[in-house]
Design an enzyme around this catalytic site. Sequence first.
Site, PDB file in Angstrom:
ATOM      1  N   ALA A 129       0.375  -1.215   0.206  1.00  0.00           N
ATOM      2  CA  ALA A 129      -0.006  -0.008   0.074  1.00  0.00           C
ATOM      3  C   ALA A 129       0.335   1.347  -0.322  1.00  0.00           C
ATOM      4  O   ALA A 129       0.238   2.323   0.199  1.00  0.00           O
ATOM      5  CB  ALA A 129      -1.170   0.062   1.695  1.00  0.00           C
ATOM      6  N   ASN A 194       0.879  -3.153   7.704  1.00  0.00           N
ATOM      7  CA  ASN A 194       1.871  -4.620   7.582  1.00  0.00           C
ATOM      8  C   ASN A 194       3.476  -3.893   6.490  1.00  0.00           C
ATOM      9  O   ASN A 194       4.105  -4.156   5.910  1.00  0.00           O
ATOM     10  CB  ASN A 194       1.241  -5.410   5.906  1.00  0.00           C
ATOM     11  CG  ASN A 194       0.763  -6.189   6.638  1.00  0.00           C
ATOM     12  OD1 ASN A 194       0.994  -7.671   7.273  1.00  0.00           O
ATOM     13  ND2 ASN A 194      -0.759  -6.582   6.504  1.00  0.00           N
ATOM     14  N   HIS A 222      -0.679   7.431   3.873  1.00  0.00           N
ATOM     15  CA  HIS A 222       0.899   6.532   4.704  1.00  0.00           C
ATOM     16  C   HIS A 222       1.980   7.812   4.313  1.00  0.00           C
ATOM     17  O   HIS A 222       2.171   8.514   3.230  1.00  0.00           O
ATOM     18  CB  HIS A 222       1.321   5.139   4.395  1.00  0.00           C
ATOM     19  CG  HIS A 222       0.214   4.297   4.210  1.00  0.00           C
ATOM     20  ND1 HIS A 222       0.678   3.871   5.937  1.00  0.00           N
ATOM     21  CD2 HIS A 222      -0.443   3.355   3.773  1.00  0.00           C
ATOM     22  CE1 HIS A 222      -0.704   2.618   5.255  1.00  0.00           C
ATOM     23  NE2 HIS A 222      -0.881   2.131   4.588  1.00  0.00           N
TER      24      HIS A 222
END
Length: 273
Positions: A129, A194, A222
């Site tokens: 991601a 993760n 993120h």
Amino acid sequence: MKIAVLGCGAIGSIIVESICSGEIRNAELTALMDIYPDKCEKILENYCPTVKANISICRDLDCMFNSKPQLVVEAASQKAVEEYIPKILSRGINTVILSVGALLDENTLQEIKQACMKSGSRVYIPTGAIAGLDAVKALSNKGIKRIVLRTYKNVYSFDKNTLEKLGFKEVTAKTKIYEGRGDVAVKLFSANVNVVAALSLAAGVIPWVEVYADPELKRNIHEIEVESNVSTIYIRVENTPHPLNPKTSYLAALSALQLLKRIVVEEPIEVGT
Ligand SMILES: NC(=O)c1ccc[n+]([C@@H]2O[C@H](COP(=O)([O-])OP(=O)(O)OC[C@H]3O[C@@H](n4cnc5c(N)ncnc54)[C@H](O)[C@@H]3O)[C@@H](O)[C@H]2O)c1
């Protein structure tokens, strides 16, 4: 290439769809495995109606091994990685691991490395991601001084019990729910961060992590800061959550799909480190 998929959820279903539609060339689905086999049946019905009779729906590894896969795509959970991946690798079968957080556990990592060394199998970890693992890997050659990950997700993406354990019974505004070492973060938020593990394996150092829950947020964000003597990097990725699982960013599924295309089809020109 013969492929089996472990985990018939948000990411698994995109992989299955891409194989059965022919989007991933030269790939054949041999088996699906999940603790809820009805989820596998449903995605076969939706995406592979004409070939589903040839695809095994499995509850255990023996069934999966009988289908003779050359590659297993894990899109299940960290627990599934610990329980199944060393056994799969020991058979000489390559694996793609999505629940990469499991690899921050030293015992699991060593077990996986030993299984690969003994059998000659390989593990592939998609970028997932985030973006920029290529640059982080390149910089690791000269050492990374500091690496920080800040993750912002809607509060409903987090496990309620974990929030309560951390003292956040109700979150009504943007709140920092965790700050600390990345290896602790992946255990606490096993389905949310993760990317910490992928960053850590690429950088060779464990990132410092901040996690924010925000009831207003529509995207999974993120932010990554990397400092080394060679470069300073700032990356911000704003992801649409996957419609079937808001904890998972849609980009993570696309990243796995792209990795599979690279593994299965050898292109004459390869872009990226
Ligand atoms: N690397 C990344 O950037 C990244 C990004 C998003 C998600 N993930 C991880 O990838 C995995 C899959 O994500 P998802 O969104 O598809 O999850 P999901 O919850 O939608 O689907 C997971 C599926 O796996 C099954 N499952 C769970 N544990 C199992 C086990 N022990 N044995 C067999 N089946 C099992 C579940 O029943 C479910 O059907 C998760 O672990 C998630 O945290 C990684």
